[in-house]
Design a protein around this motif. Structure first.
Motif, PDB file in Angstrom:
ATOM      1  N   LYS A 640       0.808  -1.383   0.295  1.00  0.00           N
ATOM      2  CA  LYS A 640       0.345  -0.140  -0.138  1.00  0.00           C
ATOM      3  C   LYS A 640       0.865   1.448  -0.128  1.00  0.00           C
ATOM      4  CE  LYS A 640      -4.072  -1.505   1.726  1.00  0.00           C
ATOM      5  NZ  LYS A 640      -5.075  -1.473   3.148  1.00  0.00           N
ATOM      6  N   THR A 641       0.605   2.096  -0.609  1.00  0.00           N
ATOM      7  CA  THR A 641       1.021   3.668  -0.571  1.00  0.00           C
ATOM      8  C   THR A 641      -0.061   4.152   0.260  1.00  0.00           C
ATOM      9  OG1 THR A 641       1.711   3.139  -3.068  1.00  0.00           O
ATOM     10  CG2 THR A 641       1.891   5.489  -2.001  1.00  0.00           C
ATOM     11  N   TYR A 642       0.862   5.192   0.967  1.00  0.00           N
ATOM     12  CA  TYR A 642       0.789   6.165   1.916  1.00  0.00           C
ATOM     13  C   TYR A 642       0.568   7.236   1.369  1.00  0.00           C
ATOM     14  CZ  TYR A 642      -1.049   2.542   4.979  1.00  0.00           C
ATOM     15  OH  TYR A 642      -1.104   0.933   5.548  1.00  0.00           O
ATOM     16  N   LYS A 643      -0.260   8.764   1.453  1.00  0.00           N
ATOM     17  CA  LYS A 643       0.022  10.043   1.164  1.00  0.00           C
ATOM     18  C   LYS A 643       0.580  10.622   2.748  1.00  0.00           C
ATOM     19  CE  LYS A 643      -1.620  14.503   0.669  1.00  0.00           C
ATOM     20  NZ  LYS A 643      -2.852  15.458  -0.495  1.00  0.00           N
ATOM     21  N   ALA A 644       2.436  10.922   2.358  1.00  0.00           N
ATOM     22  CA  ALA A 644       2.354  11.743   4.307  1.00  0.00           C
ATOM     23  C   ALA A 644       2.611  12.691   3.833  1.00  0.00           C
ATOM     24  CB  ALA A 644       3.612  10.583   4.077  1.00  0.00           C
ATOM     25  N   THR A 645       2.054  13.600   5.257  1.00  0.00           N
ATOM     26  CA  THR A 645       2.418  14.848   5.293  1.00  0.00           C
ATOM     27  C   THR A 645       2.931  15.398   6.622  1.00  0.00           C
ATOM     28  OG1 THR A 645      -0.310  15.157   4.048  1.00  0.00           O
ATOM     29  CG2 THR A 645       1.151  17.377   5.373  1.00  0.00           C
ATOM     30  N   PHE A 646       4.218  15.479   6.303  1.00  0.00           N
ATOM     31  CA  PHE A 646       5.043  15.746   8.324  1.00  0.00           C
ATOM     32  C   PHE A 646       4.991  17.357   8.365  1.00  0.00           C
ATOM     33  CE2 PHE A 646       7.074  12.169   4.780  1.00  0.00           C
ATOM     34  CZ  PHE A 646       6.883  11.786   6.117  1.00  0.00           C
ATOM     35  N   TYR A 647       4.680  17.393   9.092  1.00  0.00           N
ATOM     36  CA  TYR A 647       4.487  19.191  10.577  1.00  0.00           C
ATOM     37  C   TYR A 647       5.801  18.582  10.850  1.00  0.00           C
ATOM     38  CZ  TYR A 647      -0.197  18.640   8.620  1.00  0.00           C
ATOM     39  OH  TYR A 647      -1.681  18.476   7.792  1.00  0.00           O
ATOM     40  N   LYS A 665       5.529  19.612   4.572  1.00  0.00           N
ATOM     41  CA  LYS A 665       5.928  18.492   3.430  1.00  0.00           C
ATOM     42  C   LYS A 665       5.210  17.551   3.015  1.00  0.00           C
ATOM     43  CE  LYS A 665      10.391  20.665   3.201  1.00  0.00           C
ATOM     44  NZ  LYS A 665      11.819  20.703   3.504  1.00  0.00           N
ATOM     45  N   SER A 666       4.780  17.448   2.522  1.00  0.00           N
ATOM     46  CA  SER A 666       4.239  15.829   1.846  1.00  0.00           C
ATOM     47  C   SER A 666       4.624  15.338   0.855  1.00  0.00           C
ATOM     48  CB  SER A 666       2.538  16.167   0.714  1.00  0.00           C
ATOM     49  OG  SER A 666       2.055  16.604   1.705  1.00  0.00           O
ATOM     50  N   ALA A 667       5.061  13.663   0.761  1.00  0.00           N
ATOM     51  CA  ALA A 667       5.121  12.935   0.424  1.00  0.00           C
ATOM     52  C   ALA A 667       4.980  11.736   0.528  1.00  0.00           C
ATOM     53  CB  ALA A 667       7.060  12.592   0.887  1.00  0.00           C
ATOM     54  N   GLU A 668       5.005  10.696  -0.579  1.00  0.00           N
ATOM     55  CA  GLU A 668       4.548   8.942  -0.996  1.00  0.00           C
ATOM     56  C   GLU A 668       5.716   8.163   0.318  1.00  0.00           C
ATOM     57  OE1 GLU A 668       3.277   7.688  -4.605  1.00  0.00           O
ATOM     58  OE2 GLU A 668       1.841   9.412  -4.814  1.00  0.00           O
ATOM     59  N   ILE A 669       4.582   7.310   0.762  1.00  0.00           N
ATOM     60  CA  ILE A 669       5.691   6.288   1.548  1.00  0.00           C
ATOM     61  C   ILE A 669       4.973   5.276   1.866  1.00  0.00           C
ATOM     62  CG2 ILE A 669       6.096   5.720   3.918  1.00  0.00           C
ATOM     63  CD1 ILE A 669       7.804   7.624   2.801  1.00  0.00           C
ATOM     64  N   ASN A 670       6.148   4.047   1.412  1.00  0.00           N
ATOM     65  CA  ASN A 670       5.523   3.203   1.595  1.00  0.00           C
ATOM     66  C   ASN A 670       6.850   1.652   2.862  1.00  0.00           C
ATOM     67  OD1 ASN A 670       6.352   3.788  -1.578  1.00  0.00           O
ATOM     68  ND2 ASN A 670       3.919   2.709  -1.434  1.00  0.00           N
ATOM     69  N   LYS A 671       6.425   0.814   3.146  1.00  0.00           N
ATOM     70  CA  LYS A 671       6.438   0.295   3.630  1.00  0.00           C
ATOM     71  C   LYS A 671       7.846   0.079   3.523  1.00  0.00           C
ATOM     72  CE  LYS A 671       6.604  -5.135   5.362  1.00  0.00           C
ATOM     73  NZ  LYS A 671       5.915  -4.425   7.149  1.00  0.00           N
ATOM     74  N   GLY A 672       8.559  -0.202   4.130  1.00  0.00           N
ATOM     75  CA  GLY A 672      10.557  -0.637   3.969  1.00  0.00           C
ATOM     76  C   GLY A 672      11.221   1.007   3.933  1.00  0.00           C
ATOM     77  N   MET A 673      10.346   2.050   3.823  1.00  0.00           N
ATOM     78  CA  MET A 673      10.792   3.452   3.247  1.00  0.00           C
ATOM     79  C   MET A 673      11.953   3.730   4.753  1.00  0.00           C
ATOM     80  SD  MET A 673       8.630   5.022   0.622  1.00  0.00           S
ATOM     81  CE  MET A 673      10.350   6.164   0.227  1.00  0.00           C
ATOM     82  N   THR A 674      12.518   4.803   4.817  1.00  0.00           N
ATOM     83  CA  THR A 674      12.620   5.649   5.947  1.00  0.00           C
ATOM     84  C   THR A 674      13.259   7.046   5.675  1.00  0.00           C
ATOM     85  OG1 THR A 674      15.119   5.322   5.711  1.00  0.00           O
ATOM     86  CG2 THR A 674      14.484   3.729   7.017  1.00  0.00           C
ATOM     87  N   LYS A 675      12.752   7.729   7.604  1.00  0.00           N
ATOM     88  CA  LYS A 675      13.136   9.181   6.796  1.00  0.00           C
ATOM     89  C   LYS A 675      13.543  10.013   8.218  1.00  0.00           C
ATOM     90  CE  LYS A 675      11.489  13.972   5.787  1.00  0.00           C
ATOM     91  NZ  LYS A 675      11.952  13.983   4.441  1.00  0.00           N
ATOM     92  N   THR A 676      14.482  10.559   7.978  1.00  0.00           N
ATOM     93  CA  THR A 676      15.052  11.550   9.180  1.00  0.00           C
ATOM     94  C   THR A 676      14.601  12.833   9.454  1.00  0.00           C
ATOM     95  OG1 THR A 676      16.610   9.556   8.830  1.00  0.00           O
ATOM     96  CG2 THR A 676      17.728  12.243   9.700  1.00  0.00           C
TER      97      THR A 676
END
Length: 696
Positions: A640-647, A665-676
């Motif tokens: 599944k793909t998720y529309k992620a909004t980072f605050y 900011k917004s991005a598309e996120i999938n299982k296994g991705m990382t974000k710092t």
């Protein structure tokens, strides 16, 4: 489970009970003097050394002789139960139990129950029905927890009246609870010397974390823990009563609350433990679909920032009746017009409820008066508040009004009006009430956390069930998991909350406060902390401000759990604020919750999946130190793909001098991705993860 059964033996072999995965082991035997004692190992490491169990009774010649073990009974429970609302829908309850029946030469019987879980241990006393004993008066309970070193502890003093203290961080040898007794920001308190309240959380030298508390506090006094700063021994001290000079009076049979130790190799695993609720009885109410987990706004914060008042400006005549002099001061917040403004705001912003404080007569003498018995009327509104009109208006907008009952610590007055107050709520279609108990308890000599008040709080919850009313208690007894049995006990305060930031003379809650609360008070149960302040600098309060960034205020909707979450600021302060979208989106009822990382007092990150939608929300907060957090999205569903909004905190953000600087900011996120993510001082971040196709 490993067990050596011992019967009719004054010098028994040691009995031991292992948790299902054998991570925790409880040992039990009798001392040479015939006293029961226990100790605990975690992964073969001693964490509780030999500790005695027992009581001081006011009754003469009760349990004064040595015990012998008469029988042992073992069993295993492995079940799954469903929370009607909560941090997760399905809860695993898997433990091994040992019942030890002991008896003295006078045939006086005492049973001890031990439960070993993989996330901790618990035990309780049972004094069964028996000849020659009808009732017992407990002067104190002498349960010991002999620690194995000078652990680091996060604690608040063992106050018999309130939990609204800042947490201290210290070694056990440095605990000095007595120094809190003259805190100017708090009501006059009763604090035994070197006693702490529970939950109290500790870290051992090897990083093992322990949290001491109690579960299923029923018809008993709340427990504090006396700390021996030399030997590192904790001993229970029950909350007492100046009127009775004892701690507990009970007819037999007696079961005490469970004494609990949550045990975790990492701090984050304490938050994911369900030990406390598992030790309570199953749901007695059945379906409680009349309560809806929800976000709510309230006529509340405007009083704390000085914009409005709770009272209308009435006068009490010589007959004790409130009369309108026609000279109201004009700052009353709970008016029909103002309430409609809040209802309109809620209806437009995916928020469900509106709390109104100061709607009923009596606020002119609600605190600071010794003769305040009978002041509040819980069914009579002020002249400028039309309860029927507002109820109809809210229903027309799909909004639920939340009732407010401030008792001003007069439980007898409240109990006399409970039925008619809850009947009014039922008639008006209101299903949630915020109760309050500000001040010293009347009758004088009782304390918020003594047996008398424990029974009062339970009576309120039980009475409310008849009228389909849920209770959010403020100035309450501690949470001990009773929400499992009575799921209309939905939330409570029981900590130093957001309002201290508006009026405390000590600068308000420091940035480390909530990263401690998540690993202490929150282990007991849901918290009505009232997040969501956007006007952080508090312009009407020049000596105060919120000591977080705006991004942290958003993160608190995920980090600090409650099935009701206040959108606490004034409606006008959310206008034209892009960050408000997170509050519109965030859930309040969860399919599952996962604590991703954290250290007590430093930082914590929690991910929660919303029931029904499958959307995820992540919140992270830090203390006064900036830090970098890396999120691994392994918890998301495969494919599944998720529309992620980072605050998150903007580069220039800082809780003191630039708290509202935020990056979205917004991005598309999938299982296994990382974000710092960078967290600034006093900062945080919030992430909404909406499944693509649900709300693109």
């Amino acid at each position: 489970m490993s067990l050596i059964s011992c019967q009719n033996n004054n010098n028994p072999k040691i009995i031991n009970l292992k948790s299902p995965a054998k991570t925790n082991t409880i040992f039990f035997d009798l001392t040479e003097n015939g006293l029961p004692q226990y100790w605990v190992k975690h992964n073969d490491k001693l964490i509780i050394d030999k500790s005695n169990l027992g009581f001081d009774f006011k009754n003469k010649n009760v349990f004064t002789e040595p015990f012998s073990i008469k029988n042992t009974v073992e069993n295993t429970v492995d079940e799954e139960w469903e929370m009607p609302w909560g941090e997760q829908r399905l809860v695993k309850n898997h433990y091994n139990q040992l019942k030890v029946e002991i008896e003295n030469s006078s045939k006086q019987k005492l049973n001890l129950y031990f439960r070993a879980y993989d996330d901790g241990i618990a035990f309780r006393y049972e004094i069964p029905q028996q000849d020659g004993l009808k009732s017992l008066i407990i002067k104190d309970e002498n349960t010991e927890f002999q620690l194995t070193g000078n652990h680091t502890a996060w604690w608040i003093p063992g106050d018999w009246d309130i939990y609204e203290h800042l947490y201290s961080t210290s070694k056990l040898s440095e605990i000095n609870a007595k120094s809190y007794a003259n805190d100017d920001n708090l009501a006059q308190t009763h604090i035994p010397e070197n006693a702490v309240n529970t939950p109290v959380t500790m870290r051992m030298e090897d990083g093992t974390h322990l949290s001491f508390h109690e579960a299923n506090l029923t018809d008993y006094a709340g427990m504090t823990l006396k700390v021996d700063t030399t030997t590192y021994k904790l001993t229970s001290e029950l909350v007492g009563s100046d009127r009775t000079n004892y701690k507990v009076y009970r007819n037999l049979p007696i079961q005490t609350p469970w004494r609990t130790i949550q045990i975790a190799d990492e701090a984050k695993d304490l938050i994911d433990s369900r030990l406390i609720v598992n030790l309570n009885e199953p749901n007695k109410l059945g379906d409680v679909n009349w309560f809806t987990p929800q976000k709510y706004v309230g006529i509340w914060w405007e009083m704390h920032v000085g914009k409005a008042t709770w009272d209308y400006g009435m006068t009490m005549n010589k007959n004790g009746q409130w009369v309108d002099t026609g000279q109201a001061h004009g700052k009353h917040g709970a008016t029909t017009e103002n309430t409609k403004r809040y209802i309109d705001f809620v209806a437009k912003n995916n928020i469900k409820g509106v709390l109104i404080e100061g709607w009923n007569t009596g606020w002119e003498r609600w605190i600071g008066f010794q003769d305040r018995e009978g002041v509040f009327d819980f069914v009579t509104p002020y002249p400028d508040y039309d309860i029927q009109e507002l109820s109809d208006y809210a229903k027309s907008k799909g909004v639920e009004l939340i009732m407010h009952h401030e008792t001003s610590a007069r439980p007898r007055t409240y109990e006399k009006q409970l039925d008619k107050a809850f009947q009014l709520m039922n008639d008006m279609g209101m299903h949630t009430v915020k109760t309050g108990y500000v001040g010293k308890i009347i009758p004088k000599g009782e304390y918020h956390h003594g047996q008398w008040m424990v029974n009062h709080y339970r009576k309120v919850v039980e009475t409310a069930t008849k009228y389909k009313v849920a209770i959010n208690a403020h100035e309450p007894i501690k949470a001990t998991g009773i929400r499992r049995t009575y799921p209309n006990a939905v939330s409570r305060e029981g900590l130093r909350g957001q309002e201290f930031n508006a009026w405390a003379s000590d600068g308000g809650n420091p940035p480390e406060h909530l990263p401690i609360v998540a690993f202490t008070r929150m282990l007991a149960g849901p918290i009505d902390f009232t997040p969501g302040i956007f006007d952080i600098k508090l312009p009407t309060k020049p000596d105060n401000q919120i000591n977080t960034t705006l991004a942290q205020q958003l993160a608190l909707y995920v980090v600090i759990y409650s099935p009701i979450q206040m959108v606490a600021d004034l409606p006008e302060n959310y206008k034209n604020q892009p960050a408000f979208q997170f509050i519109r989106d965030v859930g309040v009822d969860w399919e599952q919750s996962i604590t991703l990382n954290g250290e007590v007092g430093d930082y914590v990150t929690i991910a929660r999946q919303e029931r029904e939608t499958g959307n995820w929300f992540v919140g992270g907060i830090t203390d006064e130190n900036a830090r970098e957090i890396t999120i691994n999205f392994d918890f998301l569903e495969d494919g599944k793909t998720y529309k992620a909004t980072f605050y998150q905190d903007a580069e220039s953000a800082h809780y003191k001098n630039n708290p509202t600087a935020i990056s979205i900011k917004s991005a598309e996120i999938n299982k296994g991705m990382t974000k710092t993510i960078q967290l600034k001082e006093g900062g945080g971040f919030a992430i909404s993860l909406i499944q693509k196709g649900i709300s693109d």
